[in-house]
Design a protein around this motif. Structure first.
Motif, PDB file in Angstrom:
ATOM      1  N   ALA A   1       0.835  -1.208   0.000  1.00 29.23           N
ATOM      2  CA  ALA A   1       0.000   0.000   0.000  1.00 29.23           C
ATOM      3  C   ALA A   1       0.866   1.254   0.000  1.00 29.23           C
ATOM      4  CB  ALA A   1      -0.931  -0.009   1.211  1.00 29.23           C
ATOM      5  N   ALA A   2       1.902   1.266   0.842  1.00 26.24           N
ATOM      6  CA  ALA A   2       2.782   2.435   0.904  1.00 26.24           C
ATOM      7  C   ALA A   2       3.495   2.658  -0.431  1.00 26.24           C
ATOM      8  CB  ALA A   2       3.800   2.260   2.030  1.00 26.24           C
ATOM      9  N   LYS A   3       3.979   1.589  -1.049  1.00 28.04           N
ATOM     10  CA  LYS A   3       4.689   1.722  -2.321  1.00 28.04           C
ATOM     11  C   LYS A   3       3.752   2.214  -3.438  1.00 28.04           C
ATOM     12  CE  LYS A   3       8.381  -1.662  -1.603  1.00 28.04           C
ATOM     13  NZ  LYS A   3       9.589  -1.086  -2.178  1.00 28.04           N
ATOM     14  N   LEU A   4       2.469   1.876  -3.332  1.00 28.69           N
ATOM     15  CA  LEU A   4       1.493   2.328  -4.326  1.00 28.69           C
ATOM     16  C   LEU A   4       0.894   3.694  -3.982  1.00 28.69           C
ATOM     17  CD1 LEU A   4      -0.393  -1.008  -5.093  1.00 28.69           C
ATOM     18  CD2 LEU A   4       1.226   0.193  -6.583  1.00 28.69           C
TER      19      LEU A   4
ATOM     20  N   GLY B   1      -9.350  -2.667  -4.418  1.00 29.60           N
ATOM     21  CA  GLY B   1      -8.804  -2.941  -5.742  1.00 29.60           C
ATOM     22  C   GLY B   1      -8.648  -4.420  -6.036  1.00 29.60           C
ATOM     23  N   GLY B   2      -8.982  -5.259  -5.047  1.00 30.79           N
ATOM     24  CA  GLY B   2      -8.909  -6.700  -5.251  1.00 30.79           C
ATOM     25  C   GLY B   2      -7.550  -7.307  -4.962  1.00 30.79           C
TER      26      GLY B   2
ATOM     27  N   LEU C   1       2.014  -2.651 -11.689  1.00 38.26           N
ATOM     28  CA  LEU C   1       0.754  -1.972 -11.356  1.00 38.26           C
ATOM     29  C   LEU C   1       0.899  -0.465 -11.531  1.00 38.26           C
ATOM     30  CD1 LEU C   1      -0.836  -3.636  -8.195  1.00 38.26           C
ATOM     31  CD2 LEU C   1      -1.942  -3.159 -10.376  1.00 38.26           C
ATOM     32  N   LYS C   2       2.011   0.083 -11.060  1.00 35.31           N
ATOM     33  CA  LYS C   2       2.244   1.524 -11.210  1.00 35.31           C
ATOM     34  C   LYS C   2       2.273   1.907 -12.683  1.00 35.31           C
ATOM     35  CE  LYS C   2       5.088   2.418  -7.106  1.00 35.31           C
ATOM     36  NZ  LYS C   2       6.462   2.728  -6.680  1.00 35.31           N
ATOM     37  N   LYS C   3       2.948   1.085 -13.498  1.00 36.37           N
ATOM     38  CA  LYS C   3       3.068   1.370 -14.926  1.00 36.37           C
ATOM     39  C   LYS C   3       1.720   1.275 -15.624  1.00 36.37           C
ATOM     40  CE  LYS C   3       5.606  -0.006 -19.015  1.00 36.37           C
ATOM     41  NZ  LYS C   3       5.558  -1.206 -19.818  1.00 36.37           N
ATOM     42  N   ASP C   4       0.962   0.209 -15.317  1.00 38.14           N
ATOM     43  CA  ASP C   4      -0.344   0.012 -15.946  1.00 38.14           C
ATOM     44  C   ASP C   4      -1.362   1.033 -15.455  1.00 38.14           C
ATOM     45  OD1 ASP C   4       0.813  -2.130 -17.203  1.00 38.14           O
ATOM     46  OD2 ASP C   4      -0.155  -3.646 -15.956  1.00 38.14           O
ATOM     47  N   SER C   5      -1.207   1.470 -14.220  1.00 38.31           N
ATOM     48  CA  SER C   5      -2.087   2.453 -13.583  1.00 38.31           C
ATOM     49  C   SER C   5      -3.570   2.182 -13.852  1.00 38.31           C
ATOM     50  CB  SER C   5      -1.704   3.859 -14.038  1.00 38.31           C
ATOM     51  OG  SER C   5      -2.337   4.819 -13.226  1.00 38.31           O
TER      52      SER C   5
ATOM     53  N   LEU D   1      -6.563   2.006  -9.133  1.00 37.37           N
ATOM     54  CA  LEU D   1      -5.366   2.566  -8.489  1.00 37.37           C
ATOM     55  C   LEU D   1      -5.375   4.088  -8.586  1.00 37.37           C
ATOM     56  CD1 LEU D   1      -2.704   2.196  -7.027  1.00 37.37           C
ATOM     57  CD2 LEU D   1      -1.604   1.783  -9.233  1.00 37.37           C
ATOM     58  N   GLN D   2      -5.755   4.606  -9.722  1.00 32.44           N
ATOM     59  CA  GLN D   2      -5.864   6.063  -9.877  1.00 32.44           C
ATOM     60  C   GLN D   2      -6.880   6.637  -8.889  1.00 32.44           C
ATOM     61  OE1 GLN D   2      -6.548   7.191 -14.010  1.00 32.44           O
ATOM     62  NE2 GLN D   2      -5.266   5.494 -14.686  1.00 32.44           N
TER      63      GLN D   2
END
Length: 134
Positions: free
Chosen positions: A66-69, A79-80, A93-97, A101-102
């Motif tokens: 969670a912290a990293k995201l 978010g599942g 996940l960060k790349k796909d966004s 997540l947004q």
């Protein structure tokens, strides 16, 4: 009268939480034993290779994910995401966004903004003498 000080120990789950690692990914000897406060301090100050590797690549426990995201643990659940993730999976996940997540990042930003506003308000009220505190 001499004081006899007992060594503080903790369960592996507690030690893993304090170290910020996923318990199931730790070595068997770590999972099966008890960890003293001195052993925990030693792990923190001079981490063995397995701990360095776990912290770098994971799998990471949910609070770390969670912290990293940049979202809350509840946001992960919404978010599942219920399992531990590796650094590679987090980066993907960060790349796909994805939309969830947004949305969770926006929610977290609002929560931080509101917390800062309340803190400023409380500080301003504390600076005014004679005002009753609530």
């Amino acid at each position: 009268m001499t004081s006899h000080q007992t060594t503080q120990t903790m369960k592996p789950a507690t030690a893993a939480k304090k170290l910020g690692v996923y318990l199931q990914a730790t070595p068997a000897e770590f999972q099966e034993g008890v960890i003293s406060r001195n052993e925990l301090n030693a792990l923190q100050t001079d981490p063995p290779e397995w701990l360095v590797e776990l912290r770098r690549n994971g799998p990471h426990p949910r609070p770390v994910v969670a912290a990293k995201l940049g979202i809350s643990i509840a946001g992960l659940a919404r978010g599942g995401v219920t399992e531990a993730l590796t650094t590679e999976q987090i980066d993907a996940l960060k790349k796909d966004s994805p939309e969830w997540l947004q949305r969770e990042r926006a929610t977290q930003a609002e929560v931080r903004k509101e917390a800062a506003r309340i803190k400023e308000k409380n500080a301003a009220e504390a600076d005014q003498p004679g005002r009753p505190r609530s």
